[in-house]
Design a protein around this motif. Structure first.
Motif, PDB file in Angstrom:
ATOM      1  N   GLN A 158      82.039 -10.849  42.952  1.00 53.84           N
ATOM      2  CA  GLN A 158      81.827 -10.040  41.757  1.00 53.84           C
ATOM      3  C   GLN A 158      81.629 -10.898  40.502  1.00 53.84           C
ATOM      4  N   LYS A 159      81.969 -12.181  40.582  1.00 50.91           N
ATOM      5  CA  LYS A 159      82.105 -13.001  39.379  1.00 50.91           C
ATOM      6  C   LYS A 159      80.786 -13.596  38.889  1.00 50.91           C
ATOM      7  N   MET A 160      80.663 -13.641  37.543  1.00 56.34           N
ATOM      8  CA  MET A 160      79.529 -14.296  36.906  1.00 56.34           C
ATOM      9  C   MET A 160      79.764 -15.809  36.862  1.00 56.34           C
ATOM     10  N   ASP A 161      78.724 -16.550  36.508  1.00 57.23           N
ATOM     11  CA  ASP A 161      78.770 -18.012  36.565  1.00 57.23           C
ATOM     12  C   ASP A 161      79.541 -18.659  35.415  1.00 57.23           C
ATOM     13  N   GLN A 162      79.465 -18.074  34.220  1.00 58.62           N
ATOM     14  CA  GLN A 162      79.950 -18.765  33.028  1.00 58.62           C
ATOM     15  C   GLN A 162      81.433 -19.132  33.119  1.00 58.62           C
ATOM     16  N   GLY A 163      81.696 -20.393  32.768  1.00 54.59           N
ATOM     17  CA  GLY A 163      83.059 -20.895  32.804  1.00 54.59           C
ATOM     18  C   GLY A 163      83.533 -21.286  34.183  1.00 54.59           C
TER      19      GLY A 163
ATOM     20  N   LYS B 188      75.280 -17.077  26.165  1.00 53.18           N
ATOM     21  CA  LYS B 188      73.856 -17.414  26.034  1.00 53.18           C
ATOM     22  C   LYS B 188      73.667 -18.930  26.073  1.00 53.18           C
ATOM     23  N   TRP B 189      74.533 -19.638  25.369  1.00 48.38           N
ATOM     24  CA  TRP B 189      74.472 -21.109  25.382  1.00 48.38           C
ATOM     25  C   TRP B 189      74.720 -21.640  26.791  1.00 48.38           C
ATOM     26  N   TYR B 190      75.684 -21.043  27.480  1.00 47.11           N
ATOM     27  CA  TYR B 190      76.070 -21.509  28.814  1.00 47.11           C
ATOM     28  C   TYR B 190      74.896 -21.433  29.783  1.00 47.11           C
ATOM     29  N   TYR B 191      74.177 -20.311  29.725  1.00 45.50           N
ATOM     30  CA  TYR B 191      73.081 -20.142  30.676  1.00 45.50           C
ATOM     31  C   TYR B 191      71.843 -20.949  30.311  1.00 45.50           C
ATOM     32  N   SER B 192      71.755 -21.399  29.097  1.00 44.66           N
ATOM     33  CA  SER B 192      70.619 -22.233  28.712  1.00 44.66           C
ATOM     34  C   SER B 192      70.907 -23.717  28.859  1.00 44.66           C
ATOM     35  N   GLU B 193      72.196 -24.115  28.786  1.00 44.54           N
ATOM     36  CA  GLU B 193      72.532 -25.537  28.761  1.00 44.54           C
ATOM     37  C   GLU B 193      73.404 -26.015  29.931  1.00 44.54           C
ATOM     38  N   VAL B 194      74.125 -25.112  30.578  1.00 42.43           N
ATOM     39  CA  VAL B 194      75.103 -25.521  31.588  1.00 42.43           C
ATOM     40  C   VAL B 194      74.726 -25.016  32.987  1.00 42.43           C
ATOM     41  N   CYS B 195      74.624 -23.727  33.133  1.00 40.05           N
ATOM     42  CA  CYS B 195      74.317 -23.147  34.447  1.00 40.05           C
ATOM     43  C   CYS B 195      72.961 -22.450  34.396  1.00 40.05           C
TER      44      CYS B 195
ATOM     45  N   VAL C  83      77.962 -27.309  40.924  1.00 35.05           N
ATOM     46  CA  VAL C  83      79.329 -27.806  41.102  1.00 35.05           C
ATOM     47  C   VAL C  83      80.266 -27.070  40.151  1.00 35.05           C
ATOM     48  N   PRO C  84      81.585 -27.148  40.380  1.00 34.52           N
ATOM     49  CA  PRO C  84      82.528 -26.458  39.490  1.00 34.52           C
ATOM     50  C   PRO C  84      82.406 -26.945  38.050  1.00 34.52           C
ATOM     51  N   TYR C  85      82.575 -26.032  37.124  1.00 37.27           N
ATOM     52  CA  TYR C  85      82.586 -26.358  35.702  1.00 37.27           C
ATOM     53  C   TYR C  85      83.929 -26.977  35.360  1.00 37.27           C
ATOM     54  N   GLU C  86      83.900 -28.182  34.778  1.00 37.47           N
ATOM     55  CA  GLU C  86      85.138 -28.939  34.582  1.00 37.47           C
ATOM     56  C   GLU C  86      85.876 -28.624  33.276  1.00 37.47           C
ATOM     57  N   GLU C  87      85.217 -27.940  32.345  1.00 39.67           N
ATOM     58  CA  GLU C  87      85.812 -27.716  31.037  1.00 39.67           C
ATOM     59  C   GLU C  87      86.560 -26.380  30.967  1.00 39.67           C
ATOM     60  N   ALA C  88      87.479 -26.291  30.009  1.00 41.96           N
ATOM     61  CA  ALA C  88      88.172 -25.025  29.757  1.00 41.96           C
ATOM     62  C   ALA C  88      87.282 -24.118  28.907  1.00 41.96           C
ATOM     63  N   VAL C  89      87.386 -22.824  29.130  1.00 39.61           N
ATOM     64  CA  VAL C  89      86.661 -21.878  28.294  1.00 39.61           C
ATOM     65  C   VAL C  89      87.414 -21.749  26.967  1.00 39.61           C
ATOM     66  N   PRO C  90      86.766 -22.033  25.844  1.00 36.06           N
ATOM     67  CA  PRO C  90      87.472 -21.983  24.554  1.00 36.06           C
ATOM     68  C   PRO C  90      87.897 -20.560  24.200  1.00 36.06           C
TER      69      PRO C  90
ATOM     70  N   ASP D 154      73.445 -24.970  47.299  1.00 37.39           N
ATOM     71  CA  ASP D 154      74.809 -25.440  47.569  1.00 37.39           C
ATOM     72  C   ASP D 154      75.619 -25.194  46.306  1.00 37.39           C
ATOM     73  N   GLN D 155      76.589 -24.277  46.378  1.00 39.11           N
ATOM     74  CA  GLN D 155      77.385 -23.987  45.187  1.00 39.11           C
ATOM     75  C   GLN D 155      78.828 -24.463  45.310  1.00 39.11           C
ATOM     76  N   SER D 156      79.033 -25.441  46.175  1.00 36.91           N
ATOM     77  CA  SER D 156      80.298 -26.183  46.234  1.00 36.91           C
ATOM     78  C   SER D 156      81.523 -25.302  46.432  1.00 36.91           C
ATOM     79  N   GLY D 157      81.338 -24.179  47.083  1.00 37.51           N
ATOM     80  CA  GLY D 157      82.467 -23.312  47.391  1.00 37.51           C
ATOM     81  C   GLY D 157      83.007 -22.500  46.236  1.00 37.51           C
ATOM     82  N   VAL D 158      82.335 -22.539  45.085  1.00 36.99           N
ATOM     83  CA  VAL D 158      82.824 -21.807  43.912  1.00 36.99           C
ATOM     84  C   VAL D 158      82.627 -20.309  44.121  1.00 36.99           C
ATOM     85  N   ASP D 159      83.657 -19.525  43.832  1.00 38.48           N
ATOM     86  CA  ASP D 159      83.623 -18.078  44.024  1.00 38.48           C
ATOM     87  C   ASP D 159      82.912 -17.415  42.845  1.00 38.48           C
ATOM     88  N   VAL D 160      81.592 -17.463  42.883  1.00 42.93           N
ATOM     89  CA  VAL D 160      80.761 -16.743  41.917  1.00 42.93           C
ATOM     90  C   VAL D 160      79.561 -16.171  42.658  1.00 42.93           C
TER      91      VAL D 160
END
Length: 228
Positions: A150-155, A75-82, A56-63, A99-105
């Motif tokens: 073209q887009k990666m998953d993080q954020g 590295k944290w993102y791929y171990s804990e989030v996606c 599903v879409p990531y709900e937080e802002a990228v700091p 199912d990736q909820s329509g997210v463009d990644v």
């Protein structure tokens, strides 16, 4: 031979068109065919048993951070989030359905798809994107996707659930269903009717082969594997 192996053996020679016919013979005319907007990266044919995952879409802002800090954050993102927990429990013959909820990644890429194939995955289906497509094709990774990204998953996207019902191209897919995919697209057969669908799919395939074989012979054309 267990039930899973029996089903894979039953479906190994069936085309998407044959399985579509088998579904019709079971009064499932309006179910099973994944929407035609989901296409293969290249023309190939795969039969497998569905394994599902939902993102599903990531709900937080990228700091805001430096590039060096971002490297560590990724590295944290791929171990804990996606992350991809399905990698830990693959059974040979699994067809990974995401199912990736329509997210463009490009949730699928040359690395994670090849790693999955090493462990027994036979193909991938997603209602989202795939990237590294030149390498995926070169490596012979069978992928059916809605688009290329073209887009990666993080954020952008996060893992939500494993082995849950997912909606792919208008079809509800459950872990354990039968997935058949080729140049005509993808069709999903609910596990509970897999044997009945296969019975009539083979009936139609047999008739098609016999009819085309007669035409080949009338044309003096050399017989190939599609009519034998």
């Amino acid at each position: 031979m267990d039930d899973r192996e029996k089903i894979l053996e039953l479906y190994k020679d069936l085309r998407v068109a044959d399985v579509r016919d088998g579904m019709d013979w079971n009064m499932m005319h309006h179910y099973g065919s994944v929407h035609y907007e989901i296409r293969p990266l290249y023309r190939t044919r795969v039969v497998g048993i569905a394994r599902t995952a939902r993102y599903v879409p990531y709900e937080e802002a990228v700091p805001k951070m430096t590039s060096e800090e971002y490297t560590q954050w990724v590295k944290w993102y791929y171990s804990e989030v996606c992350y991809d927990p399905w990698h830990k429990s693959i059974t040979k013959g699994d067809f990974m359905v995401i199912d990736q909820s329509g997210v463009d990644v490009g949730i699928l890429g040359s690395n994670n798809t090849l790693g999955g194939m090493k462990d027994g995955i036979v193909g991938y289906l997603t209602n989202g994107g795939v990237r590294d497509t030149d390498e995926c094709i070169l490596q012979g990774v069978p992928v059916w996707s809605k688009f290329i990204s073209q887009k990666m998953d993080q954020g952008r996207i996060r893992f939500e659930a494993l082995d849950v019902p997912v909606n792919i191209g208008g079809v509800v897919v459950r872990t354990g269903d039968v997935v058949v995919a080729d140049g005509d697209g993808v069709i999903v057969v609910p596990r509970k009717i897999a044997y009945e669908v296969a019975k009539y799919a083979h009936q139609e395939l047999k008739g098609d082969k016999a009819g085309r074989k007669r035409i080949y012979e009338a044309m003096g054309r050399e017989l190939d594997h599609t009519v034998l």
